[in-house]
Design a protein around this motif. Structure first.
Motif, short mmCIF file in Angstrom:
data_model
loop_
_atom_site.label_atom_id
_atom_site.label_comp_id
_atom_site.label_asym_id
_atom_site.label_seq_id
_atom_site.Cartn_x
_atom_site.Cartn_y
_atom_site.Cartn_z
N LEU A 43 -18.45 31.46 -57.37
CA LEU A 43 -18.15 30.18 -56.73
C LEU A 43 -18.37 30.32 -55.23
O LEU A 43 -18.07 31.37 -54.65
CB LEU A 43 -16.70 29.76 -56.97
CG LEU A 43 -16.27 29.38 -58.37
CD1 LEU A 43 -14.75 29.33 -58.46
CD2 LEU A 43 -16.87 28.04 -58.76
N SER A 67 -21.29 26.64 -58.31
CA SER A 67 -20.63 27.34 -59.42
C SER A 67 -21.69 27.88 -60.38
O SER A 67 -22.66 27.19 -60.70
CB SER A 67 -19.70 26.40 -60.18
OG SER A 67 -19.23 27.01 -61.37
N SER A 83 -19.82 26.24 -64.32
CA SER A 83 -19.59 24.84 -64.68
C SER A 83 -20.27 23.96 -63.64
O SER A 83 -20.63 24.40 -62.54
CB SER A 83 -18.09 24.52 -64.72
OG SER A 83 -17.41 25.35 -65.63
N PRO A 128 -19.92 21.65 -60.79
CA PRO A 128 -18.83 21.27 -59.88
C PRO A 128 -18.64 19.77 -59.74
O PRO A 128 -17.58 19.32 -59.30
CB PRO A 128 -19.23 21.94 -58.56
CG PRO A 128 -20.67 22.25 -58.67
CD PRO A 128 -20.96 22.44 -60.12
N PHE A 179 -15.54 18.33 -61.04
CA PHE A 179 -14.28 18.64 -60.36
C PHE A 179 -14.23 18.11 -58.92
O PHE A 179 -13.16 18.07 -58.33
CB PHE A 179 -14.07 20.16 -60.33
CG PHE A 179 -14.00 20.80 -61.68
CD1 PHE A 179 -12.77 21.02 -62.28
CD2 PHE A 179 -15.15 21.16 -62.37
CE1 PHE A 179 -12.69 21.62 -63.54
CE2 PHE A 179 -15.08 21.75 -63.63
CZ PHE A 179 -13.85 21.98 -64.22
N GLN A 200 -9.23 22.24 -56.48
CA GLN A 200 -10.36 21.94 -57.37
C GLN A 200 -11.16 23.21 -57.69
O GLN A 200 -11.62 23.39 -58.82
CB GLN A 200 -11.26 20.88 -56.73
CG GLN A 200 -10.56 19.56 -56.44
CD GLN A 200 -9.82 19.01 -57.66
OE1 GLN A 200 -8.59 18.98 -57.69
NE2 GLN A 200 -10.57 18.62 -58.67
N LEU A 201 -11.31 24.08 -56.71
CA LEU A 201 -12.00 25.34 -56.97
C LEU A 201 -11.22 26.19 -57.97
O LEU A 201 -11.81 26.88 -58.80
CB LEU A 201 -12.20 26.11 -55.67
CG LEU A 201 -13.43 25.76 -54.85
CD1 LEU A 201 -13.44 26.54 -53.55
CD2 LEU A 201 -14.71 26.04 -55.62
N LEU A 238 -12.05 24.98 -61.35
CA LEU A 238 -13.37 25.49 -61.73
C LEU A 238 -13.27 26.95 -62.18
O LEU A 238 -13.86 27.34 -63.19
CB LEU A 238 -14.30 25.40 -60.52
CG LEU A 238 -15.33 24.27 -60.46
CD1 LEU A 238 -16.07 24.31 -59.12
CD2 LEU A 238 -16.32 24.37 -61.60
N HIS A 239 -12.53 27.74 -61.43
CA HIS A 239 -12.36 29.15 -61.75
C HIS A 239 -11.68 29.33 -63.10
O HIS A 239 -12.12 30.13 -63.94
CB HIS A 239 -11.55 29.82 -60.64
CG HIS A 239 -11.19 31.25 -60.91
ND1 HIS A 239 -12.11 32.27 -60.85
CD2 HIS A 239 -10.00 31.82 -61.23
CE1 HIS A 239 -11.51 33.42 -61.13
NE2 HIS A 239 -10.23 33.17 -61.37
#
Length: 358
Positions: free
Chosen positions: A114, A167, A170, A172, A175, A347-348, A351-352
């Protein structure tokens, strides 16, 4: 407690991004390596986050085999934006607009899946933006880009900045952008209204002295300046909230600079007073000079102080700055507002976590 999400903070300045990620997001982010070319900013970063920031030119550091880049989950940072800034739009190709290249090299070496990059809105749609997105795609990243207004995320300032998120796992765009938490008063929404100048600084007393003081925050950075008699007369000539250089010209042309009289368009925020019931305008590195923007206190006849500027940027009072007055002002003005950074961090983290659960 979940495992830490390890981060690298490049072009980190004082650490606005890391404040948001580590201290304000409520999530287990940990900056393990950072870099800034300014030694004063690096000192401030290390004072707050421990000795993880290496001062120096990132290009030189990447050439030095004795400086390993650690393995992390996220690389974040804001390469210097002078190459894209509206204030520099006549300069053509600026090598400072290419610092995304060492940024992406750190992404590669660190194994991060990321990344988050911050810059001025003029980056979006530029040739450099296209090149950056192409490079990220060739490395296996899917990219989201967009502009965000800090006031929409609880920052008492209408600062607008571009962000690029990449990313490997996924899209991003599922998100980002982060859901807004605040909005302009009167908008048909259930979120909170924008935070205002009054929300940020109304509790502060008048500033004392003209130097940094060895006392507890917030008053350590709440000091004034020694304006000339002409500057003081100019402040007094525009006493109402929202007044600016055009009001000064109407009220007191005899003390209005000739260059302002000749300037018949643009620049309506120059020598402007803030409004109590609105957010501050973009805090830049010379906020203590009212001729540079809308930096006059709403009612006191003076520019805003370093503490007031730090609050407009949403730095907690407990954050410790180090360096000269000019260097601290530069650190404040160059920072990503921590509350905006916290919204990005949440938001990150989603994603993680999504990548871990696949």
């Amino acid at each position: 407690m979940p495992d830490f999400v390890r981060t690298i903070d490049l072009f980190c300045g004082a650490g606005g991004l890391s404040v948001g990620f580590e201290q304000l997001s409520g999530l287990p982010f940990k900056t393990v390596w950072a870099n800034d070319s300014n030694g004063f900013a690096a000192d401030t970063f290390n004072l707050n986050f421990g000795p993880v920031c290496r001062a120096g030119d990132i290009v030189d550091l990447l050439k030095d085999p004795s400086v390993p880049v650690p393995q992390v989950d996220v690389v974040m940072g804001g390469p210097p934006c002078q190459g894209f800034s509206l204030l520099n739009k006549q300069r053509g190709d600026d090598p400072r607009s290419k610092l995304w290249i060492p940024f992406m090299e750190v992404v590669r070496r660190s194994g991060a899946r990321l990344f988050l990059m911050e810059n001025v809105p003029q980056l979006l749609g530029s040739r450099e933006h296209q090149e950056l997105c192409a490079r990220a795609s060739s490395m296996g990243f899917t990219v989201w880009s967009g502009a965000l207004v800090a006031a929409d995320y609880g920052v008492p300032q209408t600062r607008k900045r571009a962000f690029i998120v990449g990313s490997m796992d996924s899209d991003p765009a599922e998100f980002f952008p982060p859901p807004v938490t605040h909005c302009k008063p009167g908008a048909p929404t259930t979120v909170q209204p924008w935070r205002t100048v009054a929300d940020a600084i109304a509790d502060l007393p008048p500033p004392v002295g003209t130097e940094i003081r060895s006392i507890a925050p917030p008053l350590d950075l709440h000091f004034g300046r020694n304006p000339t008699e002409k500057s003081r007369a100019r402040y007094l000539a525009i006493p109402e909230q929202g007044m600016n250089r055009l009001d000064l010209q109407r009220a007191a042309p005899e003390i209005t600079p000739d260059c302002w009289i000749r300037k018949t368009s643009g620049g309506t925020d120059l020598f402007g007073r803030l409004w109590w019931d609105r957010p501050a305008f973009t805090v830049r590195t010379e906020f203590y000079k009212p001729e540079k923007g809308r930096y006059l206190h709403p009612e006191q006849h003076r520019p805003i102080t370093h503490r007031e500027a730090a609050r407009f940027q949403s730095f907690p009072d407990s954050f410790r700055f180090t360096g000269t007055k000019v260097e601290i002002a530069r650190q404040i003005g160059n920072a990503v507002p921590p509350l905006l950074a916290a919204a990005l961090a949440r938001q990150l983290y989603l994603l993680h976590r999504a990548a871990q659960q696949e």
